[in-house]
Every structure is written in structure tokens, then in C-alpha cells.
Design an enzyme around this catalytic site. Structure first.
Site, PDB file in Angstrom:
ATOM      1  N   ASP A  68      -7.990   3.972   0.811  1.00 16.70           N
ATOM      2  CA  ASP A  68      -7.065   4.367   1.874  1.00 16.70           C
ATOM      3  C   ASP A  68      -7.867   4.880   3.074  1.00 16.70           C
ATOM      4  OD1 ASP A  68      -5.180   5.519   3.479  1.00 16.70           O
ATOM      5  OD2 ASP A  68      -4.225   6.675   1.876  1.00 16.70           O
ATOM      6  N   CYS A 125       0.864  -1.187   0.000  1.00 16.46           N
ATOM      7  CA  CYS A 125       0.000   0.000   0.000  1.00 16.46           C
ATOM      8  C   CYS A 125       0.897   1.234   0.000  1.00 16.46           C
ATOM      9  CB  CYS A 125      -0.982  -0.019   1.169  1.00 16.46           C
ATOM     10  SG  CYS A 125      -0.228   0.004   2.803  1.00 16.46           S
ATOM     11  N   CYS A 175      -1.538   0.666   7.317  1.00 11.42           N
ATOM     12  CA  CYS A 175      -2.976   0.362   7.415  1.00 11.42           C
ATOM     13  C   CYS A 175      -3.354  -0.861   6.570  1.00 11.42           C
ATOM     14  CB  CYS A 175      -3.822   1.560   6.976  1.00 11.42           C
ATOM     15  SG  CYS A 175      -3.544   3.057   7.956  1.00 11.42           S
ATOM     16  N   ARG A 176      -3.412  -0.690   5.265  1.00  8.76           N
ATOM     17  CA  ARG A 176      -3.984  -1.744   4.421  1.00  8.76           C
ATOM     18  C   ARG A 176      -3.059  -2.946   4.230  1.00  8.76           C
ATOM     19  NH1 ARG A 176      -5.122   2.186  -0.418  1.00  8.76           N
ATOM     20  NH2 ARG A 176      -3.219   3.029   0.528  1.00  8.76           N
ATOM     21  N   SER A 177      -1.798  -2.715   3.849  1.00 14.09           N
ATOM     22  CA  SER A 177      -0.954  -3.890   3.558  1.00 14.09           C
ATOM     23  C   SER A 177      -0.568  -4.679   4.809  1.00 14.09           C
ATOM     24  CB  SER A 177       0.270  -3.513   2.706  1.00 14.09           C
ATOM     25  OG  SER A 177       1.121  -2.610   3.350  1.00 14.09           O
ATOM     26  N   ASN A 183       2.216   1.511   4.368  1.00 13.80           N
ATOM     27  CA  ASN A 183       2.557   0.241   5.038  1.00 13.80           C
ATOM     28  C   ASN A 183       2.229   0.264   6.532  1.00 13.80           C
ATOM     29  OD1 ASN A 183       5.490  -1.853   5.642  1.00 13.80           O
ATOM     30  ND2 ASN A 183       3.443  -2.497   5.122  1.00 13.80           N
TER      31      ASN A 183
END
Ligand code: 4NP
Length: 163
Positions: free
Chosen positions: A127, A7, A12-14, A10
């Protein structure tokens, strides 16, 4: 097999995708066959832990997020077998960084593996960083659905390897 989730920050999402996929692989008895890692295209949070809102959302599903943020390198794209970008911007940035066509060909959008997302044409995991916090639960659900689809996609290759 080596999976790399990517993401922007690095945090939150990934890291969420890394934690969700690690949990799935563990529960399927496949943790010894597949490694998971995550990186960001940006460097703002390098060395830091995941966002506490992402940690809380994952913890509610019994999933621990343990990664420490780092920024993607061309070598990461060489080393991974499959690179899962969270959104189109991440995908574009990764393609620009890829040292070879072969490395670039490993880059996919994570939600390509969720048939429901493919059906709607909405393939970005949004995001959640600047949102009000509600975004984290939605992001977790999208990532869980996509990781389940990814596991089913990989299963035949993993079974072949065992023979
Ligand atoms: P992520 O969210 O890409 O899901 O980790 C973000 C975290 C931080 C920033 C952007 C996105 N940031 O600009 O600091």
C-alpha cells in the site's frame, strides 16, 4: 471475460491495475474481449478520483487512470470472472464477503501472475498511500509485470473463445 481489481481504498493500486490492464488489452487488440473494473474493500474514498500520485506515476508511462472509487459488493464477486486482490488483507476481506464458494474461488492475488514475484514469495503489492511518494513508481512496476503475466495466462482462453 470480466476482470475486477481490488485494493483497500480504490484510489491507488487497483485503479492503477485497471488502467495498466486496459492499456495492455487495447494494445493487444483484446479490449473488446475483456472488461476491466476496480473496487475497494473500504468506503473512505467512494465517489472520488484516483490519488494524484498514482495518476502522475501512470501518466509517466502514458497510462491514464479514469476510475471513480467505489466499494466492493457481494454482487461484484458474482459478476466477475476473475478477482485480483492487491494484497493478502484484501484477499481475506474478499473471501469473507463472497456469497458463495464459487465466488470465493475467483479471488487471486494479482502478483501470483508475476513469476518473479512467485519466485521471491512476495505476493503483496504494498500500500503506497501513507508512504513518501516513491512507493508509487515501485507499485506501478509491480503491477505492470503482474498484468503482463495475467495477459499471457488469459491468452489461451481468449483464443479458444474466438473459435
Ligand atoms: P489503495 O491505497 O488501497 O491502494 O487505494 C489506499 C488509499 C487510501 C487508504 C488506504 C489505502 N485509506 O486508508 O484512506
Amino acid at each position: 471475460m470480466r476482470l475486477l481489481f481490488v485494493c483497500l481504498g480504490n484510489i491507488c493500486r487497483s485503479p492503477t491495475a485497471e488502467g495498466v490492464m486496459a492499456d495492455l488489452l487495447e494494445r493487444e487488440g483484446l479490449a473488446d474481449r475483456v472488461t476491466v473494473d476496480s473496487v475497494g474493500t473500504g468506503d473512505w474514498h467512494v465517489g472520488g478520483p484516483p490519488d494524484e500520485r498514482a495518476v502522475a506515476a501512470a501518466a509517466r508511462r502514458g497510462i491514464a487512470l479514469t476510475s471513480i472509487a467505489r466499494q466492493v459488493t457481494p454482487q461484484d464477486l458474482e459478476d466477475a470472472d476473475l478477482v485480483l486482490a492487491m494484497d493478502e488483507r484484501n484477499r481475506r476481506d474478499l473471501l469473507a464477503l463472497a456469497p458463495t464458494d464459487a465466488a470465493g474461488a475467483k479471488v487471486r492475488l494479482l502478483r501470483e501472475f508475476d513469476p518473479a514475484a512467485v519466485g521471491t514469495g512476495q505476493l503483496d503489492v504494498p500500500d503506497p498511500y501513507l508512504g513518501d511518494g516513491d512507493g508509487f513508481a515501485a507499485v506501478l512496476e509491480q503491477i505492470q509485470a503482474a498484468c503482463a503475466g495475467l495477459l499471457e495466462d488469459l491468452r489461451p482462453a481468449l483464443a479458444d473463445e474466438r473459435r
